[in-house]
Structures are given as structure tokens and as C-alpha cells.
Write a protein that holds these residues in place. Structure first.
Motif, PDB file in Angstrom:
ATOM      1  N   ASP A 190      25.079  -5.598  -5.631  1.00 48.45           N
ATOM      2  CA  ASP A 190      24.256  -4.958  -4.595  1.00 48.45           C
ATOM      3  C   ASP A 190      24.660  -5.403  -3.198  1.00 48.45           C
ATOM      4  OD1 ASP A 190      22.779  -3.508  -6.408  1.00 48.45           O
ATOM      5  OD2 ASP A 190      21.284  -5.088  -6.678  1.00 48.45           O
ATOM      6  N   GLU A 191      25.435  -6.492  -3.127  1.00 47.69           N
ATOM      7  CA  GLU A 191      25.814  -7.018  -1.804  1.00 47.69           C
ATOM      8  C   GLU A 191      27.060  -6.336  -1.248  1.00 47.69           C
ATOM      9  OE1 GLU A 191      26.594  -8.185  -4.680  1.00 47.69           O
ATOM     10  OE2 GLU A 191      28.011  -9.864  -4.699  1.00 47.69           O
ATOM     11  N   LEU A 192      27.689  -5.485  -2.053  1.00 49.54           N
ATOM     12  CA  LEU A 192      29.022  -4.984  -1.670  1.00 49.54           C
ATOM     13  C   LEU A 192      28.961  -3.728  -0.812  1.00 49.54           C
ATOM     14  CD1 LEU A 192      30.820  -5.438  -5.095  1.00 49.54           C
ATOM     15  CD2 LEU A 192      30.788  -6.997  -3.134  1.00 49.54           C
ATOM     16  N   VAL A 193      29.842  -3.695   0.170  1.00 47.41           N
ATOM     17  CA  VAL A 193      29.967  -2.553   1.082  1.00 47.41           C
ATOM     18  C   VAL A 193      31.439  -2.160   1.124  1.00 47.41           C
ATOM     19  CG1 VAL A 193      29.777  -1.842   3.508  1.00 47.41           C
ATOM     20  CG2 VAL A 193      27.996  -3.289   2.485  1.00 47.41           C
ATOM     21  N   GLN A 225      25.315  -8.836   3.255  1.00 51.63           N
ATOM     22  CA  GLN A 225      26.323  -7.983   2.618  1.00 51.63           C
ATOM     23  C   GLN A 225      27.741  -8.513   2.873  1.00 51.63           C
ATOM     24  OE1 GLN A 225      25.330  -4.102   4.319  1.00 51.63           O
ATOM     25  NE2 GLN A 225      24.246  -3.610   2.424  1.00 51.63           N
ATOM     26  N   ILE A 226      28.654  -8.177   1.967  1.00 52.13           N
ATOM     27  CA  ILE A 226      30.082  -8.491   2.163  1.00 52.13           C
ATOM     28  C   ILE A 226      30.884  -7.253   1.767  1.00 52.13           C
ATOM     29  CG2 ILE A 226      29.850 -10.982   1.718  1.00 52.13           C
ATOM     30  CD1 ILE A 226      31.030 -10.413  -1.109  1.00 52.13           C
ATOM     31  N   TYR A 227      32.125  -7.237   2.198  1.00 52.45           N
ATOM     32  CA  TYR A 227      32.988  -6.114   1.819  1.00 52.45           C
ATOM     33  C   TYR A 227      33.463  -6.279   0.388  1.00 52.45           C
ATOM     34  CZ  TYR A 227      33.113  -4.757   6.709  1.00 52.45           C
ATOM     35  OH  TYR A 227      32.763  -4.349   7.956  1.00 52.45           O
ATOM     36  N   ASP A 228      33.623  -5.158  -0.274  1.00 52.14           N
ATOM     37  CA  ASP A 228      34.190  -5.121  -1.629  1.00 52.14           C
ATOM     38  C   ASP A 228      35.711  -5.269  -1.493  1.00 52.14           C
ATOM     39  OD1 ASP A 228      35.245  -4.471  -4.085  1.00 52.14           O
ATOM     40  OD2 ASP A 228      34.138  -2.579  -4.312  1.00 52.14           O
ATOM     41  N   SER A 229      36.185  -6.486  -1.706  1.00 50.09           N
ATOM     42  CA  SER A 229      37.647  -6.688  -1.612  1.00 50.09           C
ATOM     43  C   SER A 229      38.310  -6.545  -2.984  1.00 50.09           C
ATOM     44  CB  SER A 229      37.972  -8.053  -0.993  1.00 50.09           C
ATOM     45  OG  SER A 229      37.420  -9.094  -1.770  1.00 50.09           O
ATOM     46  N   ASN A 230      37.528  -6.619  -4.044  1.00 48.88           N
ATOM     47  CA  ASN A 230      38.144  -6.532  -5.375  1.00 48.88           C
ATOM     48  C   ASN A 230      38.691  -5.140  -5.685  1.00 48.88           C
ATOM     49  OD1 ASN A 230      37.578  -9.168  -5.864  1.00 48.88           O
ATOM     50  ND2 ASN A 230      35.838  -8.819  -7.224  1.00 48.88           N
ATOM     51  N   ALA A 231      37.937  -4.104  -5.304  1.00 49.23           N
ATOM     52  CA  ALA A 231      38.374  -2.746  -5.684  1.00 49.23           C
ATOM     53  C   ALA A 231      39.745  -2.413  -5.092  1.00 49.23           C
ATOM     54  CB  ALA A 231      37.319  -1.711  -5.296  1.00 49.23           C
ATOM     55  N   THR A 247      35.964  -3.938 -14.926  1.00 49.09           N
ATOM     56  CA  THR A 247      34.798  -4.165 -14.080  1.00 49.09           C
ATOM     57  C   THR A 247      35.039  -5.454 -13.320  1.00 49.09           C
ATOM     58  OG1 THR A 247      33.610  -5.483 -15.731  1.00 49.09           O
ATOM     59  CG2 THR A 247      33.320  -3.092 -15.826  1.00 49.09           C
ATOM     60  N   SER A 248      34.359  -5.609 -12.185  1.00 51.51           N
ATOM     61  CA  SER A 248      34.412  -6.916 -11.538  1.00 51.51           C
ATOM     62  C   SER A 248      33.003  -7.351 -11.183  1.00 51.51           C
ATOM     63  CB  SER A 248      35.330  -6.898 -10.316  1.00 51.51           C
ATOM     64  OG  SER A 248      34.635  -6.549  -9.153  1.00 51.51           O
ATOM     65  N   GLY A 249      32.723  -8.604 -11.438  1.00 47.35           N
ATOM     66  CA  GLY A 249      31.409  -9.179 -11.157  1.00 47.35           C
ATOM     67  C   GLY A 249      30.415  -8.878 -12.268  1.00 47.35           C
ATOM     68  N   GLY A 250      29.241  -9.485 -12.135  1.00 45.78           N
ATOM     69  CA  GLY A 250      28.146  -9.205 -13.058  1.00 45.78           C
ATOM     70  C   GLY A 250      28.422  -9.598 -14.493  1.00 45.78           C
ATOM     71  N   VAL A 251      29.273 -10.598 -14.678  1.00 45.22           N
ATOM     72  CA  VAL A 251      29.664 -10.916 -16.045  1.00 45.22           C
ATOM     73  C   VAL A 251      29.347 -12.371 -16.372  1.00 45.22           C
ATOM     74  CG1 VAL A 251      32.066 -11.653 -15.668  1.00 45.22           C
ATOM     75  CG2 VAL A 251      31.503 -10.261 -17.668  1.00 45.22           C
ATOM     76  N   PRO A 294      35.790 -11.500 -13.610  1.00 41.88           N
ATOM     77  CA  PRO A 294      34.806 -12.216 -12.800  1.00 41.88           C
ATOM     78  C   PRO A 294      34.734 -11.599 -11.402  1.00 41.88           C
ATOM     79  CG  PRO A 294      36.395 -13.725 -13.809  1.00 41.88           C
ATOM     80  CD  PRO A 294      36.919 -12.346 -14.008  1.00 41.88           C
ATOM     81  N   GLY A 295      33.611 -11.799 -10.717  1.00 44.68           N
ATOM     82  CA  GLY A 295      33.449 -11.216  -9.380  1.00 44.68           C
ATOM     83  C   GLY A 295      34.198 -11.961  -8.300  1.00 44.68           C
ATOM     84  N   ASN A 296      34.305 -13.279  -8.456  1.00 46.75           N
ATOM     85  CA  ASN A 296      35.000 -14.037  -7.420  1.00 46.75           C
ATOM     86  C   ASN A 296      36.412 -13.487  -7.247  1.00 46.75           C
ATOM     87  OD1 ASN A 296      33.590 -16.294  -6.055  1.00 46.75           O
ATOM     88  ND2 ASN A 296      33.019 -16.783  -8.178  1.00 46.75           N
ATOM     89  N   PRO A 297      36.779 -13.200  -6.009  1.00 48.14           N
ATOM     90  CA  PRO A 297      38.015 -12.445  -5.768  1.00 48.14           C
ATOM     91  C   PRO A 297      39.284 -13.094  -6.341  1.00 48.14           C
ATOM     92  CG  PRO A 297      36.710 -12.561  -3.768  1.00 48.14           C
ATOM     93  CD  PRO A 297      36.017 -13.421  -4.766  1.00 48.14           C
TER      94      PRO A 297
HETATM   95  P1  AMP Z   1      29.344 -12.256  -9.703  1.00 48.20           P
HETATM   96  O1  AMP Z   1      30.325 -12.494 -10.797  1.00 48.20           O
HETATM   97  O2  AMP Z   1      28.860 -10.840  -9.666  1.00 48.20           O
HETATM   98  O3  AMP Z   1      28.237 -13.234  -9.763  1.00 48.20           O
HETATM   99  O4  AMP Z   1      30.118 -12.503  -8.354  1.00 48.20           O
HETATM  100  C1  AMP Z   1      30.649 -13.783  -8.044  1.00 48.20           C
HETATM  101  C2  AMP Z   1      30.965 -13.866  -6.580  1.00 48.20           C
HETATM  102  O5  AMP Z   1      31.964 -12.928  -6.254  1.00 48.20           O
HETATM  103  C3  AMP Z   1      29.794 -13.523  -5.673  1.00 48.20           C
HETATM  104  O6  AMP Z   1      29.844 -14.387  -4.552  1.00 48.20           O
HETATM  105  C4  AMP Z   1      30.036 -12.109  -5.272  1.00 48.20           C
HETATM  106  O7  AMP Z   1      29.464 -11.761  -4.029  1.00 48.20           O
HETATM  107  C5  AMP Z   1      31.531 -12.057  -5.216  1.00 48.20           C
HETATM  108  N1  AMP Z   1      32.001 -10.721  -5.518  1.00 48.20           N
HETATM  109  C6  AMP Z   1      31.667  -9.983  -6.590  1.00 48.20           C
HETATM  110  N2  AMP Z   1      32.266  -8.795  -6.576  1.00 48.20           N
HETATM  111  C7  AMP Z   1      33.031  -8.773  -5.461  1.00 48.20           C
HETATM  112  C8  AMP Z   1      33.884  -7.802  -4.865  1.00 48.20           C
HETATM  113  N3  AMP Z   1      34.067  -6.620  -5.458  1.00 48.20           N
HETATM  114  N4  AMP Z   1      34.499  -8.108  -3.704  1.00 48.20           N
HETATM  115  C9  AMP Z   1      34.286  -9.310  -3.119  1.00 48.20           C
HETATM  116  N5  AMP Z   1      33.508 -10.258  -3.625  1.00 48.20           N
HETATM  117  C10 AMP Z   1      32.858 -10.001  -4.773  1.00 48.20           C
END
Ligand code: AMP
Ligand code: MG
Length: 344
Positions: free
Chosen positions: A126-129, A139-145, A187-191, A236-239
Motif C-alpha cells: 500500500d506504500e508504493l507509488v 509512501q515510497i516509489y515502486d523500484s522493484n517493478a 510477486t514482490s513483497g508481502g511474503v 521478498p519486497g526489499n529491493p
Molecule cells: P515486504 O516484504 O512487503 O514487507 O516489504 C519489505 C520492504 O521492502 C518494505 O520496506 C517495503 O516498503 C519494501 N518494498 C516492498 N516492495 C517494494 C517495491 N516494489 N519497491 C520498493 N520497495 C519495496
């Protein structure tokens, strides 16, 4: 070569010039004993001649050329000398510029290839833009996509960026559904283990979680499973973790669907200049710069090794693989380095 087509048995000697043949030209003059024909590079060898003496080894005056010794076949390219009859012209590689040249040299404009796998990218959070948009507090930018899109292309796949999923089960499920027509979903994050981490839960209830969590640094919370018959890699979400686990798990998989072997990366042994700390329990893939010096391959950390510290990854040209059980990369020995970029 630009020079004279003639008979090697007439050399060295003085020969009469009886004609000229240029690249791409029509009828060929014949060459008999004691005769020579002016020839340019790329022209067919006239009948009767068996060699070419380059201009540099000849002197022409008043219709007579004086040539240095030569032997039959010198400066003559025979048909099939590059590819003898019966050779497979081009087999199952990535089509490099040279492979494309080989195909083109046979006049081939259509060849059978494998379709690039379509790889869905699904960012959760939800924090991604979208980069370029305006950031509100929190909010932070979505750098993973965009990073994953580039990594997928580099691995030979076709990236398909899906709409970002909200941190809700229904959000992740709807997004996963949108990716079900692709060959692979990343997928990235939420795992992870948080209350708002839904990727693993969605995989589990769709009946397809193969494994979750690996002893790798960075990248512990990786999940791999299946959704409606499509392989899902929950990065994982961490870039830094997302890109390193892409390298280890997704890249070889994408390449395998193309018939390519392994990750296609060069591996060398490299010795760290100084110790680089790591988590003892996990196998570390440290971001390093690798270079050659005095006959040795050395490695140096490019900066912080935290899983959110992106710039050191961008500056690294290799991942130094330090096994589980070790507390730091030890400067008294060498480790495997996976080369990702150009030598520093
Ligand atoms: P999560 O695995 O969802 O808990 O994310 C772990 C960390 O990575 C959090 O600090 C997120 O804000 C960051 N993160 C998750 N997805 C992304 C993304 N697409 N781009 C940049 N940072 C992200
Ligand atoms: Mg998240």
C-alpha cells in the motif's frame, strides 16, 4: 586480396596481364600458363588460376606483372570452408550478432526459435507509488517493478507489469488472477510473516506452496509455488533481496524455458581485500566489485550489505558467495564470485 589471379607454378616470374575481374562482376576471363588477371577482394577466382598474389607482392609495368613466389590456394576462399556440407548451421543458442550473421550468410531470414516466456510482475504494498508520481507521507516509489522488468528482459523473458496489488488478500488474489495467462508470475513483497503479507496465504489456499523461506542473505522470505497452473516466485519486497533472489531463482527458470543452460553467468574465484561481515546462519551473496590485480582476482564490498541498500548493488559487478557457517568473508581465502557485469 586485391592483386593478381594466376597459377602458383608460374611464380616467381613475369606474367602477361590478360584481363580484369572485380567483385560482383559477370563473365570471367580464363587464365593460362604465363598469364595473370587483375583481381579485387571478393571477386570469384577466374578459371585456370589457383592463387592470388597481393598487390603488395607484385609490380606491374606495361602489361607485364612481376610476382613474388606463391603457393596454390593462397588468398583463395573455398566454398564451404567455413561450414562444410552436413554441418548444423546454428543450433539452440541465444541468437548472438555472430549467429545472426551466420544465418544471414546462408540467406536465411526465418528460423525456428522459442517464444520468450511472458513473465508477470506483481508488486504488492500500500506504500508504493509509480515512479514519477507524487509521494505523500509514508509512501515510497515502486523500484522493484522497473528493476524486475529489466532483469526479465536481460534473462530473455518478456516482462508484463501488472497493476500493483494492495495489501489485502482480495487485492493479491485479483492481481494474481490477472497474471494467470502468463508463463511465470513474479510477486514482490508481502511474503513475510506480517499480518498484511498475503502472497503466501494466497498460494497456500490455491493449493500450491512448494517452499517458503531460504537460508540466503539477502532474501530469506522467498516463496515458490503455483497459482492456477502457473509457477509463482514470491520475491521478498526489499529491493536488494528481490533482485538477488531473482538472479538465483527466476533467471535460471526463464532461461530454461528458452532451452538455455543455467544462469549463463561467468564464475571466478575472488579473494576479498578485507573481511566482509555476514549472517553466520545463511549463505551470503555479497555485493562486491571484482577486479584483476597482479595476477589475482580481488573483491571489495561496494557498500552496505543491507537488503534495502540498493546503490551498492548497482555499483557491484559480482556477487561473492560466502557459505553458511562463516561469520565473514575471509581475506585469507577466495570465494566463488558470480559475475554480473563488466570487470571493474
Ligand atoms: P515486504 O516484504 O512487503 O514487507 O516489504 C519489505 C520492504 O521492502 C518494505 O520496506 C517495503 O516498503 C519494501 N518494498 C516492498 N516492495 C517494494 C517495491 N516494489 N519497491 C520498493 N520497495 C519495496
Ligand atoms: Mg509489503
Amino acid at each position: 586480396m586485391d592483386g593478381y589471379a594466376l597459377r602458383a607454378s608460374d611464380t616467381p616470374g613475369q606474367l602477361r596481364i590478360v584481363g580484369e575481374v572485380v567483385a560482383g562482376a559477370g563473365p570471367l576471363p580464363g587464365v593460362s600458363a604465363g598469364e595473370a588477371v587483375r583481381i579485387t577482394t571478393g571477386a570469384p577466382l577466374p578459371p585456370g588460376a589457383d592463387t592470388v598474389v597481393p598487390l603488395e607482392d607484385a609490380h606491374e609495368s606495361r602489361g607485364i606483372v612481376t610476382v613474388a613466389p606463391s603457393s596454390p590456394g593462397a588468398f583463395v576462399r573455398l566454398p564451404g570452408s567455413d561450414t562444410p556440407a552436413g554441418t548444423v548451421v546454428c543450433l539452440a543458442h541465444a541468437l548472438s550478432p555472430a549467429a545472426i550473421a551466420v544465418l544471414a550468410s546462408f540467406g536465411l531470414v526465418r528460423v525456428g526459435v522459442r517464444r520468450r516466456p511472458r513473465v508477470a510482475i506483481l508488486s504488492t504494498g500500500d506504500e508504493l507509488v509509480e515512479p514519477g508520481g507524487e509521494l505523500r507521507p509514508g509512501q515510497i516509489y515502486d523500484s522493484n517493478a522497473p528493476a524486475l522488468a529489466a532483469a526479465i528482459s536481460q534473462a530473455g523473458g518478456e516482462p508484463v507489469t501488472l497493476a500493483r496489488a494492495s495489501d489485502s488478500r482480495s487485492g493479491v488474489e485479483a492481481a494474481m488472477q490477472a497474471g494467470a495467462g502468463c508463463d511465470l508470475i513474479l510477486t514482490s513483497g508481502g511474503v513475510s510473516v506480517g499480518q498484511h503479507d498475503h502472497v503466501r496465504e494466497v498460494l497456500e489456499s490455491a493449493g500450491g506452496l512448494d517452499f517458503w523461506r531460504i537460508a540466503v542473505q539477502p532474501g530469506k522470505p522467498l516463496a515458490v509455488g503455483e497459482y492456477q497452473g502457473v509457477t509463482v516466485i514470491g520475491l521478498p519486497g526489499n529491493p536488494v533481496s528481490a533482485l538477488v533472489t531473482f538472479e538465483l531463482f527466476a533467471r535460471p527458470l526463464i532461461r530454461a524455458t528458452l532451452g538455455l543452460l543455467g544462469d549463463g553467468r561467468l564464475r571466478v574465484r575472488a579473494r576479498p581485500e578485507e573481511p566482509i561481515a555476514k549472517d553466520k546462519a545463511r549463505r551470503a551473496f555479497l555485493r562486491v566489485s571484482v577486479w584483476r590485480e597482479a595476477g589475482e582476482t580481488l573483491a571489495r564490498s561496494t557498500g552496505g550489505q543491507g537488503s534495502a541498500q540498493l546503490r551498492p548493488l548497482a555499483e557491484a559487478n559480482a556477487l561473492l558467495v560466502v557459505p553458511e557457517g562463516e561469520e565473514a568473508a575471509d581475506p585469507n581465502r577466495s570465494y566463488e564470485a558470480i559475475i554480473l557485469g563488466e570487470l571493474a
